[in-house]
Design a protein around this motif. Structure first.
Motif, short mmCIF file in Angstrom:
data_model
loop_
_atom_site.label_atom_id
_atom_site.label_comp_id
_atom_site.label_asym_id
_atom_site.label_seq_id
_atom_site.Cartn_x
_atom_site.Cartn_y
_atom_site.Cartn_z
N ASP A 3 58.02 63.14 41.86
CA ASP A 3 56.91 64.01 42.23
C ASP A 3 57.33 65.48 42.31
OD1 ASP A 3 54.83 62.04 42.51
OD2 ASP A 3 55.86 61.34 44.31
N GLN A 47 56.57 63.11 34.72
CA GLN A 47 56.67 62.00 33.77
C GLN A 47 57.77 62.21 32.72
OE1 GLN A 47 54.73 59.07 33.48
NE2 GLN A 47 53.90 59.52 35.51
N SER A 52 54.00 62.48 39.43
CA SER A 52 53.59 63.79 38.88
C SER A 52 54.51 64.22 37.75
CB SER A 52 53.60 64.84 40.00
OG SER A 52 52.75 64.47 41.06
N TRP A 60 54.86 55.17 37.59
CA TRP A 60 53.42 54.99 37.72
C TRP A 60 52.85 55.97 38.76
CZ3 TRP A 60 50.90 52.10 34.32
CH2 TRP A 60 49.56 51.82 34.56
N ASN A 61 51.87 56.74 38.36
CA ASN A 61 51.21 57.74 39.21
C ASN A 61 52.14 58.88 39.64
OD1 ASN A 61 48.69 56.47 39.20
ND2 ASN A 61 49.25 55.13 40.91
#
Length: 278
Positions: free
Chosen positions: A58, A137, A135, A132-133
């Motif tokens: 994130d 990637q 921020s 998954w999910n």
């Protein structure tokens, strides 16, 4: 100079690709007895890379992007080392039987490296789950692109290309050459170049919209650079360009020959046997 300057992610990506490839080629030259311990040692940074991936999931700053990129590269490098050392390959470490063609040859070829491909696919699934999910990637994007480009390269080599850079094959993987015909071109290569070229153009178009976000811009430039390097590797397959020179420091040419002395250390005095047919 700061990490936010556009050329910095490009330079870092190219250097990381070149240097990490060379390090793996250098380690593969170790005596076979060292391959198991070497892979075990390589597992330590790979495990730290998983932790780093989670820690940067994130974090969309420049630091987070570079962390995710290098973590994915370390995990990918572990898989490359496991294959080139012959530790994770497939259930059939033998040459292709004489006269085998078509689907039968594909089946034999698949059996030589299927464990490696399964390991890559399972790792990709794990990265999908871990990212998954998230921020940030970049790790998943890096591994996915490397995986896709490598699959494309393997299929193209299997179908036949003029330049295999076969001097980099370790002695314990010499049998793989029997599955790889030399041909001027194959039907898949233009499609591979078209798709990867289209991806590169699309990524280039995204740069303008990310100029105000250093992390987003670095992400695009890293993936764009990797895409262009993948295209370059495909071009090397169909042209007589001496790409092996890029890693001559890792695999030096043996005295009096034109062939890199890959696996010479620990292999002196051992005659290369012909691959055993089924």
């Amino acid at each position: 100079m700061t990490g936010a300057e556009p050329w910095v992610p490009v330079a870092i990506t190219i250097f990381a690709w070149w240097f990490s490839t060379g390090i793996i080629l250098l380690l593969v030259r170790l005596p076979r007895v060292w391959h198991g311990p070497m892979l075990l040692v390589c597992t330590i940074p790979a495990l730290f890379a998983v932790w780093g991936l989670l820690a940067s999931a994130d974090n969309t700053t420049l630091a987070g992007v570079y962390c995710g990129f290098f973590c994915a590269l370390m995990i990918w490098g572990w898989h490359e080392a496991s294959f080139l050392t012959g530790i994770i390959t497939g259930p059939r470490p033998k040459a292709c039987p004489e006269g085998v063609r078509g689907l039968a040859r594909f089946g034999y070829a698949t059996a030589t490296l299927i464990y490696h491909e399964i390991a890559l696919f399972l790792t990709w699934l794990a990265l999908v789950a871990l990212s998954w999910n998230a921020s940030n990637q970049i790790a998943l994007m890096t591994f996915s692109l490397l995986f896709a480009m490598r699959l494309s390269a393997k299929f193209n080599i299997f179908l036949g290309v003029p330049n295999l850079t076969e001097e980099f094959f370790p002695l314990h993987l010499e049998h793989l050459k029997s599955y790889l015909p030399k041909r001027p071109m194959n039907a898949l290569m233009p499609l591979s170049l078209l798709i990867s070229g289209a991806l590169a153009v699309w990524l280039w178009q995204q740069i303008a919209g990310a100029r105000d976000d250093a992390g987003a811009l670095a992400t695009i430039l890293i993936i764009l650079s990797l895409t262009c390097l993948g295209i370059l590797e495909h071009i090397f397959m169909i042209t007589p360009l001496p790409d092996a020179v890029l890693w001559r420091w890792a695999v030096p040419v043996a005295a009096g020959t034109k062939t890199p002395e890959l696996n010479v250390i620990g292999e002196k005095g051992r005659e290369m046997k012909k691959p055993e047919n089924a």
